[in-house]
Design an enzyme around this catalytic site. Structure first.
Site, PDB file in Angstrom:
ATOM      1  N   LYS A  26     -30.425  -7.347   2.458  1.00 22.00           N
ATOM      2  CA  LYS A  26     -29.939  -6.168   3.192  1.00 22.00           C
ATOM      3  C   LYS A  26     -29.248  -5.182   2.274  1.00 22.00           C
ATOM      4  O   LYS A  26     -28.727  -5.543   1.210  1.00 22.00           O
ATOM      5  CB  LYS A  26     -28.973  -6.561   4.328  1.00 22.00           C
ATOM      6  N   ASP A 153     -22.224 -11.660   6.967  1.00 23.07           N
ATOM      7  CA  ASP A 153     -23.551 -11.045   7.082  1.00 23.07           C
ATOM      8  C   ASP A 153     -24.592 -11.988   7.690  1.00 23.07           C
ATOM      9  O   ASP A 153     -25.747 -11.583   7.876  1.00 23.07           O
ATOM     10  CB  ASP A 153     -24.053 -10.614   5.692  1.00 23.07           C
TER      11      ASP A 153
END
Ligand code: C5P
Length: 315
Positions: A26, A153
């Protein structure tokens, strides 16, 4: 005649294995960092975006829990109980009250401590792989609850796409926009940066006499995503951790400049760094920016990647 107590076809059952799960990495298109909270985390307002640099976890049945790995960072990553993959498997087994027995293998491409959520990605992939191997049939939401305890995350890496992250990053809501592919050039640095150290550096910069300006909400970024125009998106990318990463690793200034000189629309530090990502207009433009960056010789490796990508999924 049907068996009265035969297996119910809707019941999830253990998989014979192996189960292979692919997970993306990401970048944060917007990373607004609020104040330090009493629990040691910072309040975040972030836009996560999953991009196409992938790790892969393979899970097989075993009579204990073991982990092996190949690829990026081999030898640097501890494969013991401190590893997020081992912790993810144990946390899932504890939640489901099953023995944590599996042979796990990691094929790694996402750089370690790079600001691309590689550790969280591997934990998310482990949750999906073990859920299937052990026949638990848990929902993504349940897996995200287990994952939130492992890393900020992890929930996003289970869902993927482009999503708003709040809390300390663990609360994720998808951003609904018409599908658009964004083209990224990713400059991978030599060595990592410690996430807690970058947050601490930001706190000390903010306590000083020249605090860096803080980003506002993610509203502008989300509006830009809807316009589906890379120039518009490029103008609003922002990362509150960038000044801290640049203080700890001043060479990143050269990387950002090299990307700019190579013609990128814009570039930012990814998460806590040291990876830098550059936005390009299309695949051809991304190739040209990547070639220019490579020629500048300011980073270890340059790759192109597309986003958004789905989260951890069985392949
Ligand atoms: O959740 P994760 O393990 O990724 O966080 C690593 C460290 O980064 C935390 O222990 C904390 O020091 C810092 N962090 C933070 N605020 C956040 C996320 C992470 O201060 N929102």
């Amino acid at each position: 005649m049907t068996e009265a107590w035969g297996p119910d076809d809707d019941e999830p059952r253990p998989h014979s294995g192996p189960v292979r799960v692919r997970v993306p990495s990401k970048v944060n298109l917007h990373l607004g960092v609020g104040p330090l909270r009493a629990d040691g985390y910072h309040e975040l307002n972030t836009v996560y975006h999953a991009i196409g640099i992938f790790d892969e976890i393979t899970a097989r049945h075993g009579d204990t829990l073991t982990l092996t790995m190949e690829g990026e960072g081999t030898g640097e990553l501890a494969l013991d109980e401190t590893n997020l993959i081992m912790r993810a498997a144990r946390a899932l087994a504890a939640r489901a009250r099953v023995p944590a027995y599996a042979r796990l293998h990691l094929r790694k491409s996402i750089p370690l401590a790079g600001g691309l959520a590689g550790g969280s990605a591997d934990a998310a992939a482990t949750l999906v792989a073990c859920d299937m191997l052990w026949g638990l049939g848990m929902s993504r939401e349940d897996l995200a609850e287990v994952g939130a305890e492992l890393g900020s995350d992890v929930p996003f890496m289970l869902f993927g796409g482009t999503a708003l992250g709040t809390g300390h990053g663990e609360t994720v809501s998808p951003i609904l926009a018409r599908p658009t592919t964004w083209h990224w050039v990713v400059a991978i640095a030599d060595g990592g940066l410690s996430t807690p150290a970058v947050y601490r550096e930001l706190d000390s910069l903010r306590a000083g006499s020249w605090p860096p300006p803080a980003l506002g909400s993610a509203d502008q970024l989300m509006a830009a995503l809807r316009q589906r125009d890379a120039e518009v998106l490029g103008a609003v990318l922002g990362n509150d951790l960038q000044p801290a990463a640049l203080t700890l690793r001043p060479q990143l200034g050269e990387v950002l400049k090299a990307g700019h000189d190579a013609g990128a629309i814009t570039g930012i530090v990814s998460g806590s760094g040291p990876t830098c990502v550059f936005l390009a207009a299309d695949a051809g433009h991304a190739q040209r920016v990547a070639a220019g960056l490579e020629a500048a010789g300011v980073c270890r490796a340059v790759v192109t990647a597309r986003g958004p990508q789905p989260g951890a999924r069985v392949i």
